[in-house]
Design an enzyme around this catalytic site. Structure first.
Site, PDB file in Angstrom:
ATOM      1  N   LYS A  13      47.595  43.765  33.596  1.00  0.00           N
ATOM      2  CA  LYS A  13      46.768  44.963  33.813  1.00  0.00           C
ATOM      3  C   LYS A  13      46.370  45.098  35.290  1.00  0.00           C
ATOM      4  O   LYS A  13      46.470  46.171  35.868  1.00  0.00           O
ATOM      5  CB  LYS A  13      45.486  44.907  32.954  1.00  0.00           C
ATOM      6  CG  LYS A  13      45.749  44.790  31.454  1.00  0.00           C
ATOM      7  CD  LYS A  13      44.462  44.913  30.648  1.00  0.00           C
ATOM      8  CE  LYS A  13      43.466  43.783  30.864  1.00  0.00           C
ATOM      9  NZ  LYS A  13      43.945  42.459  30.437  1.00  0.00           N
ATOM     10  N   ARG A  88      36.160  46.106  25.788  1.00  0.00           N
ATOM     11  CA  ARG A  88      36.714  44.911  25.150  1.00  0.00           C
ATOM     12  C   ARG A  88      36.199  44.745  23.730  1.00  0.00           C
ATOM     13  O   ARG A  88      36.617  43.823  23.043  1.00  0.00           O
ATOM     14  CB  ARG A  88      36.330  43.682  25.953  1.00  0.00           C
ATOM     15  CG  ARG A  88      37.429  43.164  26.885  1.00  0.00           C
ATOM     16  CD  ARG A  88      36.865  41.968  27.596  1.00  0.00           C
ATOM     17  NE  ARG A  88      37.807  41.032  28.114  1.00  0.00           N
ATOM     18  CZ  ARG A  88      38.223  41.001  29.377  1.00  0.00           C
ATOM     19  NH1 ARG A  88      37.863  41.937  30.221  1.00  0.00           N
ATOM     20  NH2 ARG A  88      39.007  40.028  29.791  1.00  0.00           N
ATOM     21  N   ARG A 127      48.827  31.808  37.971  1.00  0.00           N
ATOM     22  CA  ARG A 127      48.260  32.927  38.761  1.00  0.00           C
ATOM     23  C   ARG A 127      47.396  32.392  39.901  1.00  0.00           C
ATOM     24  O   ARG A 127      46.599  31.483  39.724  1.00  0.00           O
ATOM     25  CB  ARG A 127      47.403  33.807  37.843  1.00  0.00           C
ATOM     26  CG  ARG A 127      46.662  34.894  38.586  1.00  0.00           C
ATOM     27  CD  ARG A 127      46.226  35.999  37.678  1.00  0.00           C
ATOM     28  NE  ARG A 127      45.128  35.647  36.799  1.00  0.00           N
ATOM     29  CZ  ARG A 127      44.604  36.490  35.909  1.00  0.00           C
ATOM     30  NH1 ARG A 127      45.104  37.699  35.761  1.00  0.00           N
ATOM     31  NH2 ARG A 127      43.604  36.115  35.145  1.00  0.00           N
ATOM     32  N   ARG A 160      41.674  31.114  39.505  1.00  0.00           N
ATOM     33  CA  ARG A 160      40.416  31.487  38.861  1.00  0.00           C
ATOM     34  C   ARG A 160      39.918  30.365  37.966  1.00  0.00           C
ATOM     35  O   ARG A 160      40.705  29.695  37.315  1.00  0.00           O
ATOM     36  CB  ARG A 160      40.637  32.747  38.005  1.00  0.00           C
ATOM     37  CG  ARG A 160      40.548  34.018  38.797  1.00  0.00           C
ATOM     38  CD  ARG A 160      40.929  35.234  38.004  1.00  0.00           C
ATOM     39  NE  ARG A 160      40.351  35.296  36.661  1.00  0.00           N
ATOM     40  CZ  ARG A 160      40.449  36.360  35.873  1.00  0.00           C
ATOM     41  NH1 ARG A 160      41.087  37.434  36.296  1.00  0.00           N
ATOM     42  NH2 ARG A 160      39.933  36.356  34.669  1.00  0.00           N
ATOM     43  N   ARG A 171      40.340  32.578  25.589  1.00  0.00           N
ATOM     44  CA  ARG A 171      40.310  34.008  25.951  1.00  0.00           C
ATOM     45  C   ARG A 171      41.273  34.796  25.064  1.00  0.00           C
ATOM     46  O   ARG A 171      40.984  35.929  24.684  1.00  0.00           O
ATOM     47  CB  ARG A 171      40.673  34.186  27.433  1.00  0.00           C
ATOM     48  CG  ARG A 171      39.525  33.746  28.353  1.00  0.00           C
ATOM     49  CD  ARG A 171      39.990  33.509  29.773  1.00  0.00           C
ATOM     50  NE  ARG A 171      40.456  34.697  30.430  1.00  0.00           N
ATOM     51  CZ  ARG A 171      41.267  34.682  31.487  1.00  0.00           C
ATOM     52  NH1 ARG A 171      41.727  33.540  31.978  1.00  0.00           N
ATOM     53  NH2 ARG A 171      41.631  35.808  32.047  1.00  0.00           N
TER      54      ARG A 171
HETATM   55  P1  AMP Z   1      39.059  39.588  33.230  1.00  0.00           P
HETATM   56  O1  AMP Z   1      39.139  39.463  34.713  1.00  0.00           O
HETATM   57  O2  AMP Z   1      39.123  41.009  32.763  1.00  0.00           O
HETATM   58  O3  AMP Z   1      40.033  38.689  32.512  1.00  0.00           O
HETATM   59  O4  AMP Z   1      37.586  39.080  32.829  1.00  0.00           O
HETATM   60  C1  AMP Z   1      37.160  37.755  33.082  1.00  0.00           C
HETATM   61  C2  AMP Z   1      35.955  37.427  32.199  1.00  0.00           C
HETATM   62  O5  AMP Z   1      34.870  38.327  32.511  1.00  0.00           O
HETATM   63  C3  AMP Z   1      36.158  37.593  30.705  1.00  0.00           C
HETATM   64  O6  AMP Z   1      36.768  36.439  30.118  1.00  0.00           O
HETATM   65  C4  AMP Z   1      34.726  37.789  30.226  1.00  0.00           C
HETATM   66  O7  AMP Z   1      33.997  36.576  30.217  1.00  0.00           O
HETATM   67  C5  AMP Z   1      34.142  38.658  31.338  1.00  0.00           C
HETATM   68  N1  AMP Z   1      34.357  40.110  31.060  1.00  0.00           N
HETATM   69  C6  AMP Z   1      35.123  40.977  31.786  1.00  0.00           C
HETATM   70  N2  AMP Z   1      35.096  42.204  31.250  1.00  0.00           N
HETATM   71  C7  AMP Z   1      34.304  42.121  30.152  1.00  0.00           C
HETATM   72  C8  AMP Z   1      33.906  43.052  29.151  1.00  0.00           C
HETATM   73  N3  AMP Z   1      34.331  44.334  29.162  1.00  0.00           N
HETATM   74  N4  AMP Z   1      33.083  42.614  28.157  1.00  0.00           N
HETATM   75  C9  AMP Z   1      32.646  41.333  28.139  1.00  0.00           C
HETATM   76  N5  AMP Z   1      33.000  40.401  29.022  1.00  0.00           N
HETATM   77  C10 AMP Z   1      33.822  40.782  30.036  1.00  0.00           C
END
Ligand code: AMP
Length: 214
Positions: A13, A88, A127, A160, A171
């Site tokens: 994404k 999400r 990554r 990360r 996740r």
């Molecule tokens: P991402 O970079 O989108 O993979 O997000 C990394 C982490 O941020 C996720 O594993 C969640 O802990 C938190 N996070 C990001 N977006 C959301 C969301 N829309 N709702 C809840 N937690 C989020």
């Protein structure tokens, strides 16, 4: 155009969003990026979010919904936006629709990028992200000349905290439980497009372009 990018962590994404910004200049709103900057800055929001993020769990709905609502109210989001990593949960999707309706807007397209699970674990653990410019690399598919340094800006590349194998698996479970049902949510609204992400970045982007440019 107002777009939601759906897909498991590691589906690509963020990479597609980078190309969409380059091509159409619309703002990219990534809740993960906003939360990671808050963690780095040590704000109260960041302190609250960090423990959920490190465990691969979702940050509470109210927190992220508030973040996105205020971001969507900024003037640059008037010409359209790409939401990446939000919504999400169904509660987030409903809150988003309500907030957009108040602004007389709607989601025009939800693009779901599907990728095989084993490929995702391999991709995420490979990554690396530039600390300075945010460019995303893969040590497997798109390796930088020096594995510790960004080709574009010379910044330090890092992994990360939540891209370790155990956290990645959690996740993915959280995704299946909470986020995968959103595919049906957007299908029922007639705006869903499903793409295979098991292909080179540019091939996926050709499909994205067809959706966005009609
Ligand atoms: P991402 O970079 O989108 O993979 O997000 C990394 C982490 O941020 C996720 O594993 C969640 O802990 C938190 N996070 C990001 N977006 C959301 C969301 N829309 N709702 C809840 N937690 C989020």
């Amino acid at each position: 155009m107002n777009i939601v990018l759906l897909g498991a962590p590691g589906a690509g994404k963020g990479t597609q969003a980078e190309k969409m910004i380059e091509e159409w200049g619309i703002p990219h709103i990534s809740t993960g990026d906003i939360l990671r900057s808050s963690v780095q800055e040590g704000t109260p929001l960041g302190l609250q979010a960090k423990e959920y993020m490190d465990a691969g769990e979702l940050v509470p709905d109210l927190v992220v919904i508030g973040l996105v609502k205020s971001r969507l109210g900024e003037p640059d989001a008037d010409k359209g936006f790409i939401l990446d990593g939000f919504p999400r949960t169904e509660a987030q999707a409903e809150a988003l629709d309500e907030a957009l309706a108040e602004m007389e807007k709607r989601i025009d397209a939800a693009i779901s990028i599907d990728v095989d699970r084993d490929v995702i674990v391999e991709r995420l653990t490979a990554r690396r992200t530039c600390r300075d410019c945010g460019k995303i690399y893969s040590l497997i598919n798109d390796p930088p000349a020096d594995p510790a340094k960004c080709d574009e800006c010379g910044g330090e590349l890092h992994q990360r905290d939540d891209d370790t194998e155990a956290t990645v698996r959690n996740r993915l479970e959280v995704y299946d439980r909470s986020t995968a049902p959103l595919v049906d949510y957007y299908r029922s609204k007639g705006v869903l497009h499903v793409l295979s992400g098991d292909r080179p970045v540019d091939a996926v982007f050709d499909d994205v372009r067809r959706i966005v440019e009609g």
